[in-house]
Enzyme design. Structure first.
Site, mmCIF file in Angstrom:
data_model
loop_
_atom_site.group_PDB
_atom_site.id
_atom_site.type_symbol
_atom_site.label_atom_id
_atom_site.label_comp_id
_atom_site.label_asym_id
_atom_site.label_seq_id
_atom_site.Cartn_x
_atom_site.Cartn_y
_atom_site.Cartn_z
ATOM 1 N N ARG A 295 -7.734 12.159 -5.321
ATOM 2 C CA ARG A 295 -9.137 10.802 -4.586
ATOM 3 C C ARG A 295 -10.370 11.889 -4.666
ATOM 4 N NH1 ARG A 295 -12.669 8.375 -3.365
ATOM 5 N NH2 ARG A 295 -12.886 6.743 -1.501
ATOM 6 N N ARG B 271 -3.489 6.801 1.293
ATOM 7 C CA ARG B 271 -4.836 7.342 1.551
ATOM 8 C C ARG B 271 -3.410 8.019 2.743
ATOM 9 N NH1 ARG B 271 -9.123 3.659 3.406
ATOM 10 N NH2 ARG B 271 -7.777 2.392 3.222
ATOM 11 N N ARG C 53 0.697 -1.172 0.012
ATOM 12 C CA ARG C 53 -0.047 0.299 0.031
ATOM 13 C C ARG C 53 0.856 1.208 0.405
ATOM 14 N NH1 ARG C 53 -5.224 -1.116 1.352
ATOM 15 N NH2 ARG C 53 -6.033 -2.654 0.566
ATOM 16 N N ASP D 295 -6.595 -3.096 -7.673
ATOM 17 C CA ASP D 295 -6.846 -3.790 -6.344
ATOM 18 C C ASP D 295 -7.203 -5.631 -7.437
ATOM 19 O OD1 ASP D 295 -8.070 -2.910 -3.788
ATOM 20 O OD2 ASP D 295 -9.948 -4.167 -4.689
ATOM 21 N N TYR E 198 -14.806 -12.222 -0.649
ATOM 22 C CA TYR E 198 -14.952 -11.162 -0.992
ATOM 23 C C TYR E 198 -16.925 -11.223 -1.591
ATOM 24 C CZ TYR E 198 -11.461 -8.552 1.424
ATOM 25 O OH TYR E 198 -10.701 -7.911 2.171
#
Ligand code: CP3
Length: 358
Positions: free
Chosen positions: A38, A29, A25, A75, A151
């Site tokens: 974003r 963010r 990552r 992703d 998921y």
């Protein structure tokens, strides 16, 4: 360039000048420049699907820090998205699927995506990265079939994995057909990523560690093994290093190393020196600073980074990383401290005489 780069050398356990460093990552963010983009563009998935933007974000951490790898901005859930499950991301809640998989018919109806077509935006982003000024190897990735399936069946992030574990214990043959489909799609997908320029590939098995001991081999390891065996059997892909990362998979390192992969990611619950004793003669190790160490003072970060370096010890075969992804609240200055400490204090572990002695 690529085979002479220290990341590739460390993954293939050839001597290096210092320990390579990157982190999971690394584009995301915690970077103000990511948050800015974003905010302007609105949706995470739309950013993944725009190759120019995905390339720009992949480059963001490299422009700030002296890193040894880029990881393509994407992703693990783009495969089920390409299988038409209706992927979305809710603010502060994470991913969800409009059409979760709950019965055999839904599994039978799943298409196997064509990576050139259905996931062409990832291929284009990889190509753009390889044409960019970046001088470090580019890592491509996918999720492990088990992790992606969690998921797809739960329909969102889960705490107790009730739906997929019910399927595992009540209808194991359904789950096996689902895992086989995701595994086939992942083989094609990683093959295409390498074809378009990925120089290392990594399989993220974030939820392998929630499986019971025997079930791990049957429902997660077996399908990662399929992908490794497939890539190692293809002329185009056989020389590309493969990293497997099962979070909370410390008890299965020998099984993971026996797949024929080149490197194993280890989380912070594993003692890196013991891990090296167990599997270091077969694979490189990637990790394993606790991401929460980055909440501490610069001095404490230095101390903890030095412990990881000393824990692995002399010689090649170590790729410095966190034990999982960086938390979004971390300040970039702390990341800088971590990287500088690796640069400065890893040299001693790679002096020539030490390499020959190891
Ligand atoms: O490592 C990198 O910098 C490359 C990009 C990358 C992302 N996701 C970007 C992302 C990678 C390698 C992943 C892998 C991924 N995605 C995993 C496996 C590794 C892990 O972290 O456990 C999983 C389980 C996912 C699924 C996923 N994607 C979740 C559960 C979430 C929500 C939680 C979260 O961290 O926000 C995402 C969103 C996501 N993937 C973001 C990023 C940068 C945040 C998007 C945003 O809100 O801007």
């Amino acid at each position: 360039m690529s085979s002479s780069h220290r990341l590739i050398k460390a993954l293939t356990r050839q001597p290096v000048d210092s320990t390579p460093v990157w982190f999971m990552r690394q584009a995301g963010r915690y970077l103000p420049e990511y948050r800015q983009l974003r905010q302007n563009l609105g949706s995470f998935l739309a950013m993944c699907k725009n190759p120019e933007i995905a390339c720009q974000i992949t480059l963001q951490p490299l422009q700030r820090f002296d890193l040894d790898a880029a990881i393509i901005f994407s992703d693990i859930l783009v495969i089920p998205d390409a299988m038409n499950l209706g992927l979305g991301f809710k603010e502060n809640e994470g991913p969800f699927f409009a059409h979760p998989i709950r019965d055999k018919a839904a599994i039978d109806n799943l298409p196997i995506p064509d990576p050139e077509d259905d996931l062409g935006y990832v291929m284009k982003a990889i190509q753009l990265m390889r044409q960019s000024q970046s001088a470090v190897p580019l890592i491509g990735f996918c999720g492990s079939p088990w992790t992606v399936a969690t998921y797809m069946v739960e329909g969102k992030s889960s705490r107790n994995f009730a739906c997929i574990k019910s399927m595992l214990y009540n209808e194991p043959t359904w789950l096996h057909s689902l895992l086989a489909k995701i595994s086939l799609a992942s083989c094609h997908y990683l093959h295409a990523q390498i074809n378009h320029g990925a120089q290392v590939v990594m399989i993220f098995d974030t939820w392998g560690g929630v499986l019971a001991n025997r079930e791990f081999s049957e429902f997660s390891l077996r399908y990662m093994q399929n992908i490794v065996s497939y890539l190692k059997s293809q002329v185009l892909t056989c020389a590309v290093p493969i990293i497997l990362f099962t979070k909370h998979g410390g008890q299965w390192l020998e099984l993971l190393a026996a797949t024929g992969c080149d490197g194993l990611g280890i989380d912070w619950t594993v003692d890196i020196s013991q891990a090296r004793e167990r599997v270091g003669h077969r694979v490189a190790l990637q990790g394993n600073l606790d991401p929460a160490v980055l909440y501490a003072s610069p001095e404490r970060i230095q101390t903890e980074v030095k412990k990881v370096l000393a824990g692995y010890g002399h010689g090649t075969g170590h790729v410095f990383n966190l034990g999982h992804g960086i938390h979004p609240e971390i300040s970039p200055e702390k990341v800088q401290v971590m990287i500088e400490t690796v640069r400065q204090y890893s040299l001693v572990y790679h002096q020539k005489e030490k390499i020959y002695a190891s």
